[in-house]
Design a protein around this motif. Structure first.
Motif, PDB file in Angstrom:
ATOM      1  N   UNK A 149       0.823  -1.205   0.000  1.00 55.20           N
ATOM      2  CA  UNK A 149       0.000   0.000   0.000  1.00 55.20           C
ATOM      3  C   UNK A 149       0.858   1.255   0.000  1.00 55.20           C
ATOM      4  N   UNK A 150       2.078   1.162   0.556  1.00 55.69           N
ATOM      5  CA  UNK A 150       2.860   2.387   0.757  1.00 55.69           C
ATOM      6  C   UNK A 150       4.032   2.556  -0.199  1.00 55.69           C
ATOM      7  N   UNK A 157       3.905   3.226  -9.414  1.00 53.29           N
ATOM      8  CA  UNK A 157       3.509   4.625  -9.178  1.00 53.29           C
ATOM      9  C   UNK A 157       2.100   4.918  -9.660  1.00 53.29           C
ATOM     10  N   UNK A 158       1.255   3.922  -9.591  1.00 56.58           N
ATOM     11  CA  UNK A 158      -0.131   4.143  -9.969  1.00 56.58           C
ATOM     12  C   UNK A 158      -0.813   4.944  -8.862  1.00 56.58           C
ATOM     13  N   UNK A 159      -1.423   6.094  -9.210  1.00 59.36           N
ATOM     14  CA  UNK A 159      -1.939   6.952  -8.130  1.00 59.36           C
ATOM     15  C   UNK A 159      -2.978   6.272  -7.234  1.00 59.36           C
ATOM     16  N   UNK A 160      -3.777   5.382  -7.803  1.00 63.42           N
ATOM     17  CA  UNK A 160      -4.824   4.782  -6.983  1.00 63.42           C
ATOM     18  C   UNK A 160      -4.315   3.585  -6.193  1.00 63.42           C
ATOM     19  N   UNK A 161      -3.086   3.138  -6.480  1.00 57.48           N
ATOM     20  CA  UNK A 161      -2.558   1.990  -5.765  1.00 57.48           C
ATOM     21  C   UNK A 161      -3.136   0.685  -6.250  1.00 57.48           C
ATOM     22  N   UNK A 162      -3.921   0.747  -7.322  1.00 53.47           N
ATOM     23  CA  UNK A 162      -4.500  -0.475  -7.873  1.00 53.47           C
ATOM     24  C   UNK A 162      -3.714  -0.826  -9.129  1.00 53.47           C
ATOM     25  N   UNK A 256      -5.995  -4.460  -5.619  1.00 49.16           N
ATOM     26  CA  UNK A 256      -5.371  -3.565  -4.666  1.00 49.16           C
ATOM     27  C   UNK A 256      -4.960  -4.424  -3.463  1.00 49.16           C
ATOM     28  N   UNK A 257      -4.137  -3.880  -2.555  1.00 47.72           N
ATOM     29  CA  UNK A 257      -3.673  -4.723  -1.442  1.00 47.72           C
ATOM     30  C   UNK A 257      -4.813  -5.376  -0.665  1.00 47.72           C
ATOM     31  N   UNK A 261      -6.003  -9.399   1.857  1.00 46.29           N
ATOM     32  CA  UNK A 261      -5.966  -9.017   3.269  1.00 46.29           C
ATOM     33  C   UNK A 261      -6.126 -10.237   4.174  1.00 46.29           C
TER      34      UNK A 261
ATOM     35  N   UNK B 112     -12.220  -0.645 -11.086  1.00 46.92           N
ATOM     36  CA  UNK B 112     -10.897  -0.983 -11.605  1.00 46.92           C
ATOM     37  C   UNK B 112     -10.884  -2.408 -12.140  1.00 46.92           C
ATOM     38  N   UNK B 179      -8.318   3.825   2.730  1.00 51.00           N
ATOM     39  CA  UNK B 179      -7.095   3.300   2.103  1.00 51.00           C
ATOM     40  C   UNK B 179      -7.447   2.270   1.030  1.00 51.00           C
ATOM     41  N   UNK B 180      -7.960   2.750  -0.068  1.00 44.52           N
ATOM     42  CA  UNK B 180      -8.384   1.891  -1.173  1.00 44.52           C
ATOM     43  C   UNK B 180      -8.268   2.743  -2.426  1.00 44.52           C
ATOM     44  N   UNK B 181      -8.465   2.165  -3.596  1.00 48.51           N
ATOM     45  CA  UNK B 181      -8.399   2.999  -4.808  1.00 48.51           C
ATOM     46  C   UNK B 181      -9.295   4.227  -4.703  1.00 48.51           C
ATOM     47  N   UNK B 182     -10.449   4.064  -4.056  1.00 49.64           N
ATOM     48  CA  UNK B 182     -11.363   5.204  -3.900  1.00 49.64           C
ATOM     49  C   UNK B 182     -10.681   6.358  -3.173  1.00 49.64           C
ATOM     50  N   UNK B 184      -7.569   6.912  -2.615  1.00 49.84           N
ATOM     51  CA  UNK B 184      -6.300   7.398  -3.164  1.00 49.84           C
ATOM     52  C   UNK B 184      -6.481   8.220  -4.425  1.00 49.84           C
ATOM     53  N   UNK B 185      -7.656   8.144  -5.036  1.00 52.90           N
ATOM     54  CA  UNK B 185      -7.897   8.856  -6.293  1.00 52.90           C
ATOM     55  C   UNK B 185      -7.542  10.345  -6.226  1.00 52.90           C
ATOM     56  N   UNK B 187      -5.462  12.043  -4.531  1.00 53.78           N
ATOM     57  CA  UNK B 187      -4.114  12.454  -4.102  1.00 53.78           C
ATOM     58  C   UNK B 187      -3.316  13.182  -5.194  1.00 53.78           C
ATOM     59  N   UNK B 188      -3.254  12.675  -6.435  1.00 52.00           N
ATOM     60  CA  UNK B 188      -2.438  13.386  -7.435  1.00 52.00           C
ATOM     61  C   UNK B 188      -2.868  14.841  -7.620  1.00 52.00           C
ATOM     62  N   UNK B 421      -0.945   6.803 -20.335  1.00 46.80           N
ATOM     63  CA  UNK B 421      -0.136   5.794 -19.653  1.00 46.80           C
ATOM     64  C   UNK B 421      -0.887   4.463 -19.622  1.00 46.80           C
TER      65      UNK B 421
END
Lengths: 358, 437
Positions: A149-150, A157-162, A256-257, A261, B112, B179-182, B184-185, B187-188, B421
């Motif tokens: 996750x971190x 470097x995918x912004x959504x972490x997925x 995603x992570x 879990x 996703x 703390x999920x794709x939702x 984190x969207x 942040x950029x 990308x």
């Protein structure tokens, strides 16, 4: 009457030591494989492939891995999902960073990386046992969750972490249709299960079982506990890593992570407890139980309600699903504490006597 | 044991027979099928349930009042995902065989996971007010429709709003996110804004399901940020509001995304949550528009209501209703081109890409003042990108700001870059939008 080994004489050691010494078992296994490879692809629908068979096979593979560690070597682990995650993310990074690498090679390398990580987290097992070890392996779970996750590098470097890898492409074969995915997963799982079955019958397998039964005694008769325990962690994590890579690439497609879990770790542990510890078959049965039962209940309940003209709403279905599922687990554990595999074995013994029980 | 096993076998055979019988009844050939992925149980149920009720009620309304979309009835079926990605994928696969014309997953994680699958299966993916932000670029994401606003839009509008209250230079903004794709969207975009405006961005992730936030709010108590942006969902929201009250962080300085600014999030804290702000995705808790009256008359008064009658018009209920309306409008647009018949997913995709809901149409839908005019195209799958702030006064939500529109000068290049990308990663050749008709 049908299932009886009378008249099957073994005249060589080779025959005596083969994987399935009884003819009927060999015929049955062969039939099953022919059915799985040759018939299922023609009769199953896309839904059955994607939502039932593929997740079942992949989780069964992970359960086989965990069974090696818990069922054969007696080391309780709550970190299987973490090792699956290592496999999945390793495969993803290999895939995007080394273009053109064959996916089978990726699977193996990802498995080896997971094996290394598994051995690292298996080191505490040399000192601690039982539930304490389970707590120590929990550390792997939380650590891996945190890492993926971190540390942005792992997710490119995918912004959504997925992460979402493209379809698997091997030597011009794009594995994207559900049937192809199924066959690919089936082939991998079949080969690995065979390998697992053979491993457990070999010297190393006997060392694991000796360690499980009594580690002091095992040490006295000359088994190195370090070697036995760490190889069990390694092999188990290898299986988990391969299963994780398949879970991400073939089943989910994007993950995603959270997909790896602690719930998944628990589910895998339940699978082998319900299926049967120390049994490859049990891993498959347990995985079928955990994966398929909720889906089945979820679809059967509204239909059942429909038969009686009752509208069952979605919330009620999922509540009842949880309750029935829990009740079934309790029922099976009371009916047969040694798991579904034991039920199967009892069935076979009965079949031997049938139709003339004592 | 054998006997018991026998019984068990019998039961499962019966059950399987039941399944096939049940699915045969659900749909007939002259209906348009809309799957409804919902979560009415689990940690996200407080927010998932009103959305699902609104969605289903609107479909029922269209069937009852208009006899379907241009007299073609809508069929639908719910499937419980529990906000879990793997269950969501299973639901999608299960309902796919019924030839759905559009999927609303109501989860960014599931979005996703489905993005690639819908393109292969030719089913448009509607993510009204959520989903992946770069999917605004329809030339790459042909099948995704993040209508009415993405999280990047939301983040941009929030920064615009707070920067109006005074320069952000040297200030601190904390983002408390799921703390999920939702989560984190945004942040950029927030990082980009932090560079531009010179504020410090504190990122405080909250792990699923979000009931444990003590350490995050302790950090907020220590750092005393000037604003807290909340990107939560489900029980995480009400927990965050309660924690803010516990560390006495002023609710006036809290701003939530439109998914964290609804009744379930604040009702449990009632008056103490007074002053809590959130984005309103075009609409708030309107409950007196013609559409609401119609739902009460055609659906609830006939005993067909999905939820409770007094909950019609809650924020998330309206969101679900509008999400359903978007699907219906896409079907309607597709029918304009292909005739009033059962349209396919491919045709509805065209419809969604050529939506043109002007003010007159919004009025005809009975949703005046709840949605902004929407016009989509191949290059723009968002259609509308404005929102305002609404504030909780202890009893109700009321608007407390003017309309803002997201800054396309900043977002458009980011969308383009992220989509490019994705296209490169997946080896997709973007469509040429100038040739699309």
């Amino acid at each position: 009457m049908l299932y009886r080994e009378n008249g099957q004489f073994k005249s060589t050691y080779r025959e005596d030591q083969q994987l399935f010494p009884i003819l009927q078992d060999r015929v049955f296994m062969l039939g099953l494989l022919v059915f799985a490879f040759g018939v299922v692809p023609f009769i199953a629908s896309d839904y059955v492939f994607k939502a039932v068979l593929i997740p079942w096979l992949i989780l069964a593979l992970a359960a086989v891995g965990l069974n090696i560690l818990v069922g054969y070597c007696g080391q309780i682990s709550l970190g299987t999902a973490a090792f699956m995650a290592v496999g999945a993310y390793a495969a993803y990074n290999l895939f995007i960073r080394i273009p053109g690498l064959n996916f089978v090679a990726i699977l193996f390398i990802a498995g080896f990386i997971a094996a290394l990580v598994g051995m690292l987290f298996g080191i505490p097992s040399l000192r601690i046992k039982g539930l304490y070890l389970a707590v120590a392996t929990l550390a792997a779970q939380f650590f891996m969750d945190w890492v993926f996750a971190r540390v942005k590098w792992f997710t490119n470097y995918n912004p959504s972490g997925s992460v979402a890898p493209p379809a698997i492409d091997m030597l011009g074969w794009t594995v994207d249709a559900p049937v192809e995915k199924y066959l690919f997963v089936l082939a991998i799982v079949a080969v690995f299960s065979l390998a697992a079955r053979n491993l457990t019958r070999s010297a190393i397998g006997r060392a694991w079982m000796a360690t499980r039964d009594m580690d002091v005694a095992a040490e006295v008769i000359g088994i190195r506990p370090v070697h036995a325990k760490l190889t069990a962690f390694g092999v188990s994590s290898f299986f988990a890593g391969v299963a994780g890579a398949l879970w991400g690439f073939v089943h989910l497609g994007a993950w995603e992570p959270l997909a790896f879990n602690i719930n998944l770790s628990f589910n895998l542990l339940f699978m082998i407890i319900i299926g049967g510890m120390g049994s490859i078959l049990g891993s498959f049965l347990g995985s079928a139980f955990i994966v398929l039962m909720p889906i089945l209940l979820n679809q059967v309940l509204p239909a059942l309600g429909g038969l009686f003209g009752i509208h069952v709403d979605t919330a009620l279905v999922s509540h009842v699903e949880l309750m029935v599922f829990g009740a079934l687990i309790v029922f099976f554990l009371i009916a047969e504490p040694h798991g579904l595999a034991r039920l199967w074995a009892i069935g076979k013994e009965k079949l031997r006597l049938w139709p003339f029980p004592h | 044991m054998k006997q018991r096993l026998g019984q068990w076998m019998k039961a499962s055979v019966l059950a399987l027979a039941g399944v096939s019988a049940g699915s045969a009844v659900a749909q007939s050939a002259n209906e348009i099928f809309v799957p409804v992925l919902v979560y009415r149980t689990g940690a996200y149920a407080p927010n998932g349930t009103p959305w699902a009720n609104g969605f289903v009620d609107y479909l029922k309304l269209v069937n009852e009042r208009d006899g379907g979309v241009n007299k073609v009835k809508l069929a639908f079926e719910e499937c419980e995902t529990g906000y879990a990605t793997d269950r969501g994928v299973e639901c999608y696969e299960r309902l796919k065989s019924k030839k759905p014309v559009g999927v609303n997953p109501l989860s960014t994680g599931i979005t996703f996971a489905l993005t690639e699958k819908v393109a292969a299966d030719k089913i448009p993916l509607f993510t009204t007010g959520y989903g992946r932000s770069e999917s605004v670029d329809g030339s790459v994401f042909a099948w995704n429709f993040p209508l009415m606003g993405t999280y990047w839009t939301a983040a941009d509008i929030l920064v615009q709003h707070v920067s109006k209250k005074g320069s952000l230079k040297g200030k601190k903004i904390a983002l408390v996110y799921h703390d999920s794709p939702y989560g984190k969207e945004p942040i950029p975009v927030l990082e980009e804004h932090a560079k531009k405006h010179g504020f410090e961005l504190l990122k405080l992730p909250v792990t699923h399901p979000g009931v444990e936030q003590k350490s995050q709010w302790l950090q907020i108590r220590q750092a005393r940020p000037d604003y807290v942006f909340l990107w939560g969902w489900g029980v995480m929201n009400s927990t965050a509001v309660k924690e803010a009250i516990a560390v006495s962080y002023p609710r006036l300085q809290m701003y939530a995304v439109w998914w964290a600014a609804a009744e379930p999030d604040v009702v449990s804290s009632e008056n103490s949550a007074k002053g809590y702000n959130g984005l309103a995705l075009g609409h708030s808790a309107e409950n007196d528009r013609p559409v609401h009256k119609d739902i009460a008359k055609f659906v609830y008064d006939k005993g067909n209501g999905t939820g409770k009658k007094e909950e019609i018009g809650q924020v998330l209920y309206n969101r679900g209703m509008i999400s359903a309306a978007m699907v219906v409008e896409a079907i309607r647009t597709a029918q304009k081109k292909h005739g009033n018949r059962v349209v396919t997913g491919e045709e509805v995709r065209w419809g969604a890409e050529n939506l043109n809901i002007d003010a007159a149409r919004v009025k005809a839908m009975g949703m005046e003042g709840m949605i902004q005019p929407i016009k989509t195209s191949c290059a723009d799958h968002e259609g509308a990108r404005s929102a305002r702030i609404h504030t909780w006064d202890g009893k109700n939500w009321s608007y407390t700001s003017e309309w803002y529109s997201s800054d396309q000068k900043m977002l458009a290049p980011m969308v383009k870059a992220a989509a490019a990308k994705y296209a490169a990663d997946k080896k997709i050749t973007p469509r040429d939008c100038s040739k699309e008709k």
